[in-house]
Design an enzyme around this catalytic site. Sequence first.
Site, PDB file in Angstrom:
ATOM      1  N   ASP A 140      -1.575  -2.194  -9.773  1.00 30.23           N
ATOM      2  CA  ASP A 140      -1.179  -3.201  -8.777  1.00 30.23           C
ATOM      3  C   ASP A 140      -0.370  -4.345  -9.373  1.00 30.23           C
ATOM      4  OD1 ASP A 140      -2.658  -1.687  -7.082  1.00 30.23           O
ATOM      5  OD2 ASP A 140      -4.042  -3.273  -6.450  1.00 30.23           O
ATOM      6  N   THR A 152     -11.046  -3.275  -8.405  1.00 29.64           N
ATOM      7  CA  THR A 152     -11.124  -3.433  -6.946  1.00 29.64           C
ATOM      8  C   THR A 152     -11.545  -2.123  -6.302  1.00 29.64           C
ATOM      9  OG1 THR A 152      -9.405  -5.125  -6.981  1.00 29.64           O
ATOM     10  CG2 THR A 152      -9.761  -3.989  -4.886  1.00 29.64           C
ATOM     11  N   CYS A 153     -10.954  -1.025  -6.762  1.00 31.88           N
ATOM     12  CA  CYS A 153     -11.214   0.287  -6.171  1.00 31.88           C
ATOM     13  C   CYS A 153     -12.708   0.574  -6.060  1.00 31.88           C
ATOM     14  CB  CYS A 153     -10.529   1.353  -7.025  1.00 31.88           C
ATOM     15  SG  CYS A 153     -11.093   3.011  -6.716  1.00 31.88           S
ATOM     16  N   ARG A 156      -1.836  -9.260  -0.539  1.00 26.30           N
ATOM     17  CA  ARG A 156      -2.538  -9.146  -1.825  1.00 26.30           C
ATOM     18  C   ARG A 156      -1.783 -10.025  -2.806  1.00 26.30           C
ATOM     19  NH1 ARG A 156      -7.364  -7.005  -1.977  1.00 26.30           N
ATOM     20  NH2 ARG A 156      -7.131  -6.292  -4.118  1.00 26.30           N
ATOM     21  N   GLU A 179     -12.696  -6.742 -19.810  1.00 23.48           N
ATOM     22  CA  GLU A 179     -12.968  -6.830 -18.368  1.00 23.48           C
ATOM     23  C   GLU A 179     -13.890  -8.019 -18.110  1.00 23.48           C
ATOM     24  OE1 GLU A 179     -12.161  -4.864 -15.337  1.00 23.48           O
ATOM     25  OE2 GLU A 179     -13.054  -6.783 -14.734  1.00 23.48           O
ATOM     26  N   VAL A 198      -3.380  -0.571   6.818  1.00 24.33           N
ATOM     27  CA  VAL A 198      -4.385   0.369   6.323  1.00 24.33           C
ATOM     28  C   VAL A 198      -5.782  -0.246   6.398  1.00 24.33           C
ATOM     29  CG1 VAL A 198      -5.156   1.637   4.285  1.00 24.33           C
ATOM     30  CG2 VAL A 198      -2.714   1.471   4.805  1.00 24.33           C
ATOM     31  N   GLY A 227      -4.001  -8.079  11.147  1.00 23.86           N
ATOM     32  CA  GLY A 227      -3.275  -6.992  10.495  1.00 23.86           C
ATOM     33  C   GLY A 227      -3.790  -5.621  10.901  1.00 23.86           C
ATOM     34  N   HIS A 240      -9.883  31.360   7.046  1.00 24.24           N
ATOM     35  CA  HIS A 240     -10.248  31.119   8.444  1.00 24.24           C
ATOM     36  C   HIS A 240     -11.762  31.105   8.555  1.00 24.24           C
ATOM     37  CE1 HIS A 240     -10.103  31.192  12.787  1.00 24.24           C
ATOM     38  NE2 HIS A 240     -11.009  32.164  12.763  1.00 24.24           N
ATOM     39  N   ILE A 273      -4.389  -9.041   5.555  1.00 24.42           N
ATOM     40  CA  ILE A 273      -2.981  -9.024   5.125  1.00 24.42           C
ATOM     41  C   ILE A 273      -2.819  -9.747   3.790  1.00 24.42           C
ATOM     42  CG2 ILE A 273      -1.967  -8.772   7.419  1.00 24.42           C
ATOM     43  CD1 ILE A 273      -1.519 -11.836   7.382  1.00 24.42           C
TER      44      ILE A 273
END
Lengths: 462, 127
Positions: A304, A37-38, A264, A30, A179, A176, A436, A262
Site C-alpha cells: 500500500d 491491516t489485512c 486511505r 513491526e 468495496v 462511500g 458438474h 472513504i
Amino acid sequence: MKITVLGSGPGGYVLALKAAQMGAEVVVVEDRGVGGTCLNRGCIPTKALLASSELFGKMKRMASFGFDLDGRITPNMKKIIERKDKIISTQIQGIHGLFKSWGIHLKHGRGELLSNRQVLVRGEGGEETITSDRIVIATGSKAARIPTFPFDGKNIISSTDALQLTEIPKSMLIVGAGVMGCEFACIYSELGTEVTIVELLARAVTCEDVEISALMERELKKKRIKLIKEVRADRLEVCCDGVHTFISNGQEIITEKVLVTIGRSLNSVGIGLEKVGVKTGKCGEIEVNAQMATNVPGVYAIGDVTGGMLLAHTASCEAIVAAVNMLGGKASINYNNVPSAIFTTPEIASVGLREHLAGEVNPDFIIGHFQYRALGKAHAIGEISGFFKVIGDKKTDRLLGAHIIGPHASDIIHEAAVAIKAGLTVKDLAETVHAHPSLAEGMVEAAEDAYGQAIHMPRKAV
Amino acid sequence: MHSHEELKYHHKHAWAEVAGKKATMGISEYAQNKLGEIVYIDLPDPGTRIVKGTEICEIESTKAVSSFVAPLSGTIIEVNENLKDAVDIVNESPCDSGWIVVAEIEDLSECDDLLSLTDYQTLVKGE
C-alpha cells in the site's frame, strides 16, 4: 545477504519468508501485531464477520431449505467479535510459527531509516540500530482522517472501529459505496441494522464493470439498504438522538452511527524517507520501479505504501518480486492480471478488462454472458442471483477479462486469471471440462455464449 | 375484487383495470406461470412516469429477470407495498391482490388497442 523489513503485513511478512527461503538473513520491524491491516483490521476480520452475518442470513431462510424453527435465533455481537478475534489470533500465531521456522527475527518497535543500510528501531526496550544490505519498506496504509468526518470511535467510526462493535447498531449511515462500504453494508444489514449508503459517484462499486454495479445496486435494494448516489456528505453533527448527516441534496439523515469508508492514507510519514532521500509522490506514495526498487540504492518498497491498487495480494506479489530482485534474480511486476474480489453478498470478482473500458484498448472484442440462475448448482444452494461475463479479442479470441457477481465469485475468478496470464482463448475456456454440478460451469457457458452457443441458454433473437 | 374478464391486456403480458383516470396494473396469469416462482420485484417509486409498452420495473423469478411492461402511459401514484415482504402474492393472485402499481393515466384513448381477455388468451396460445 541481510535484509531489514519495515512492516509485517501481507507485503512485509511474505517478503520476509520468501527472502529467508532464498537464503537471506531477515529482520522484520513491526510496532503492532504481525499480519498488518489485512489480518488485524481488514481482509480477515471482515470475512469473519461476514461469515457470521451470512450464516444468520441463511438461517432466516431456513424454512426454504426444509427446516422448522422452534424458538428464536439471535445474533450476539460480543460472541461474533470473539470468534473474529480468535481467528485473527490463530493466524498471528501461524505467522510467528513461520517466522520461527525460517529463522526470521521479529523486532517490536517503530522503524526509521537512518541511511540506506541502517534502520533505527524504537521499542519498549529502548533504541536499537540494525544494519543490513537491503531495506524494504512495507508500512502499509490506514484509514484517512478527513476533517469532515472526525472519528470518535463511537458515533463516527472507521472501518477499524466497525470490526469492534459489541452491539448491533439500530441504524448506520455509510459514507462511500465502494468495496468497504458495500461489504459493511451487507454485514450489518443482515444482522439487523438499518443501513443507508451515500455515494459521491453515479454507481456503487465504480471500480467494477457497469453491469456488475447495476446488479449490486439491485441486491442492496433487496436487502433494504438505501443507496443515495451522486451526493456528498457535507457535514456531521453528533447529537443526543444520533449522528445527523447533512447531505448535498438537502437531506438530513439521523443514524446511530456513521461509518466512513472513504480514503486511505499511506504510512510513509515519520519513517525517515526524507533523511535518506527516498522519493515520494503527491499522496505520500513511495515511488518504485517495476522491480520494486526506490530511487535510493538498496531500498525497496512494496504494498500500500507505494500507492496503486491497495490490495493485500498485490502487496504479496510485489513482495515476491522484490525478494527475487534483491537476491540476484530478475522479476518485474505486472498488474494486468491481478484479480480483485469484493466480499459482498453476493460476491464480486473480476480480472482483466472491464467492458466499458475495453473499447479504449481493443475496439474489436466479443462478450459472453451467463446467469447463475441457469445453473443447477445455484438452485441447489439457494443462491441464484448473479452472472458471469467474459470478454475476448474478436480477432485472436484471447481472453481479455472476466467479471463475476454471484456466490463464490472470488474462488471462480482464478481460472480466468490463469487463462489470461497463459494467453489462453475464450474457446479454451469453453472447451475445458468443468465438473458438474459446480458454479464454475457458468464460466464455460459464458465463454460458449461469446459465440452464441451456450448450451443452457435459449437461442438469441437475431 | 374483479374478474379477469374486466381487465384490459397489453400484448406484453400486463393488465390494466381502469377506473376514471386511475389504472391498477399487474402481470397476467400467463406471465406469472411462465416466470415461475417470483423472488423479487424492483418496485418503482410513486411519482415515476411510465410509458405504454416500455418497462416499469424488473421482475426476478427463479428462471429469469423479466420486464414488467406498462400497459398504459401515466404517473405512478401507488405501489403495492405488500409485495415488499411477500412477493409470492403475484404468483398466487397476479390479477387481484398481486397488483403491482396504480397510475394516473394520461390518455384514455391508449386503452383502445388493449386486448380483451379472450383476445389475449388467443394471442398467448400462439406463443
